[in-house]
Design a protein around this motif. Structure first.
Motif, short mmCIF file in Angstrom:
data_model
loop_
_atom_site.label_atom_id
_atom_site.label_comp_id
_atom_site.label_asym_id
_atom_site.label_seq_id
_atom_site.Cartn_x
_atom_site.Cartn_y
_atom_site.Cartn_z
N THR A 66 52.21 18.97 18.73
CA THR A 66 52.39 17.76 19.54
C THR A 66 51.45 17.82 20.74
N LYS A 67 51.52 16.83 21.59
CA LYS A 67 50.67 16.82 22.78
C LYS A 67 51.06 17.93 23.76
N LYS A 68 52.22 18.54 23.55
CA LYS A 68 52.66 19.64 24.41
C LYS A 68 52.33 21.02 23.84
N THR A 69 51.82 21.08 22.62
CA THR A 69 51.52 22.37 21.99
C THR A 69 50.31 22.99 22.66
N ARG A 70 50.45 24.25 23.04
CA ARG A 70 49.34 24.95 23.69
C ARG A 70 48.79 26.10 22.86
N ALA A 71 49.59 26.61 21.91
CA ALA A 71 49.12 27.77 21.15
C ALA A 71 49.96 27.97 19.90
N ILE A 72 49.38 28.70 18.97
CA ILE A 72 50.09 29.30 17.84
C ILE A 72 49.94 30.80 18.01
N ALA A 73 51.03 31.55 17.88
CA ALA A 73 50.98 33.01 18.04
C ALA A 73 51.31 33.68 16.72
N LEU A 74 50.38 34.47 16.22
CA LEU A 74 50.57 35.23 14.99
C LEU A 74 50.65 36.71 15.31
N VAL A 75 51.33 37.47 14.45
CA VAL A 75 51.36 38.93 14.54
C VAL A 75 50.97 39.48 13.18
N THR A 76 49.88 40.25 13.12
CA THR A 76 49.44 40.84 11.86
C THR A 76 48.78 42.19 12.09
N PRO A 77 49.15 43.25 11.32
CA PRO A 77 50.31 43.34 10.44
C PRO A 77 51.57 42.92 11.19
N ASN A 78 52.46 42.26 10.47
CA ASN A 78 53.53 41.53 11.13
C ASN A 78 54.67 42.42 11.60
#
Length: 391
Positions: free
Chosen positions: A161-173
């Motif tokens: 959305t217009k409020k989304t600032r990031a996606i955070a991934l963890v790998t290896p998870n």
């Protein structure tokens, strides 16, 4: 009275689980098997400890403030090693040292979000990421992953959305253990780039990835530092958990914002921990390779033992780095199961409910096993006890 953000945040899961041990006695022939926390229980190798002691005694700088973003020598060495590992070109001014990787995440979130903004977290999520977002007044948007525990970029796109600032991934998870394929990480990078948000990739367990070479190509992308934020920890590779040394690699302009947060919270990373991380990178590459081989062998032991549990209805959803993530076969919810395993089986593990939002029921069928501190005999004993369960 208004509820504070900390009051609205759940208690630290590992500490909560430890309280389940209160008043429980474990017989000598069945000691506790603790697979609740992903942390080395052994100290750093002796040569590193001796070097740290010598540094503490002989160098006045070991006890003084240093640069907020970390010591130049360590930043330079890490930039070189990132460049080598990812077959890319990373500069020292694109690297910062933090007081652990959790602080690295917190600092990045502080620099890229405002109150009421949103960050997308695949579930099951790393609970400290969720906790920090709650305390920062940032809304965590959960991205369910399904049975393979791999997030879908198109599902993520629908959540932006217009409020989304990031996606955070963890790998290896963490908690799932799965290693995200390079092309999947690249698709998330392209999504973040297209939508003008950041992609945070926490690679705390990078040193125990089963793949050789670069696990992704993000550092090779033109202008990578405008979109990609790499998080790293020295804690696992060199057994420096108590010294709190982590790192960030991203654009120097973002690091200038992050510097404000770090200066206010800790002023600078600890000198002895920074020295240890530098000494480890310069002297312990063969030792770390041996540690990786041992972890991969323990991972193999989990995979080899799973048919015993599958015969009882268990399913292995994810396996890698320090973790096995399983679906249990019982009607009982995983949070109740985990509590009962302490007195009934002498096992301390974390339930899937600790890695899921309350509205998602799948966590009630899942558990995380942090197996890195069990040798093959310990893993066999763990499987013996799980196989014997009856609920």
């Amino acid at each position: 009275m208004n509820m504070t953000r900390t009051a609205a945040t759940f208690a630290p899961p590992v500490m909560e689980a430890r309280r389940w041990l209160d008043g429980v006695e474990f017989p000598e022939d069945r000691p506790l098997i603790n697979v609740s926390q992903a942390a080395p229980v052994d100290p750093p190798p002796l040569a590193l400890r001796q070097a740290m002691a010598e540094f503490a005694v002989e160098r006045d700088s070991a006890h003084l403030y240093g640069p907020v973003l970390g010591n130049d020598e360590l930043r330079t060495e890490l930039a070189v090693q990132i460049s080598q590992h990812y077959e890319a070109r990373v500069k020292a001014n694109q690297v910062a040292i933090t007081s652990g990787c959790n602080q690295a995440f917190s600092a990045v979130i502080a620099a890229i979000t405002d109150q009421g903004d949103e960050v997308i977290l695949p579930t099951p999520w790393y609970f400290n990421h969720k906790m920090w977002l709650d305390m920062a007044g940032v809304k965590a948007i959960d991205l369910p992953t399904g049975n393979d525990l791999l997030p879908d970029p198109e599902m993520a796109r629908a959540l932006i959305t217009k409020k989304t600032r990031a996606i955070a991934l963890v790998t290896p998870n963490n908690p799932g253990g799965v290693e995200y394929p390079s092309d999947l990480v690249r698709r998330f990078y392209k999504l973040a780039q297209e939508t003008g948000i950041r992609l945070l990739v926490d690679e705390t367990y990078r040193d125990f990835d089963s793949r050789s070479g670069a696990p992704h190509e993000l550092f090779q992308q033109p202008d990578w530092c405008e979109t990609f934020v790499h998080l790293y920890s020295f804690s696992k590779a060199y057994r420096l958990t108590g010294h709190r040394v982590g790192a960030i690699a991203t654009g120097s302009s973002l690091l200038s914002e992050i510097e404000k947060f770090l200066d206010t919270v800790a002023i600078c990373p600890g000198q002895i921990g920074q020295f240890a991380a530098l000494w480890g990178m310069q002297n312990l590459s063969h030792w770390v390779a041996g540690e990786r081989d041992e972890i991969l062998d323990r991972r193999a032991a989990i995979a080899e033992g799973m048919p015993r549990l599958e015969a009882k209805g268990w399913r292995l959803l994810g396996l890698g780095a320090y973790f096995a993530y399983l679906e249990h076969p019982y009607q009982i919810a995983s949070d109740d199961l985990a509590r009962q395993l302490v007195p009934e089986a002498g096992i301390l593990l974390l339930p899937g409910t600790m890695f899921m939002p309350a509205h998602d029921p799948t966590g009630k069928q899942q558990v995380r096993i942090a197996f890195a501190n069990l040798d093959r005999a310990g893993i066999a004993q763990l499987f013996d006890r799980l196989q014997a369960l009856s609920f």
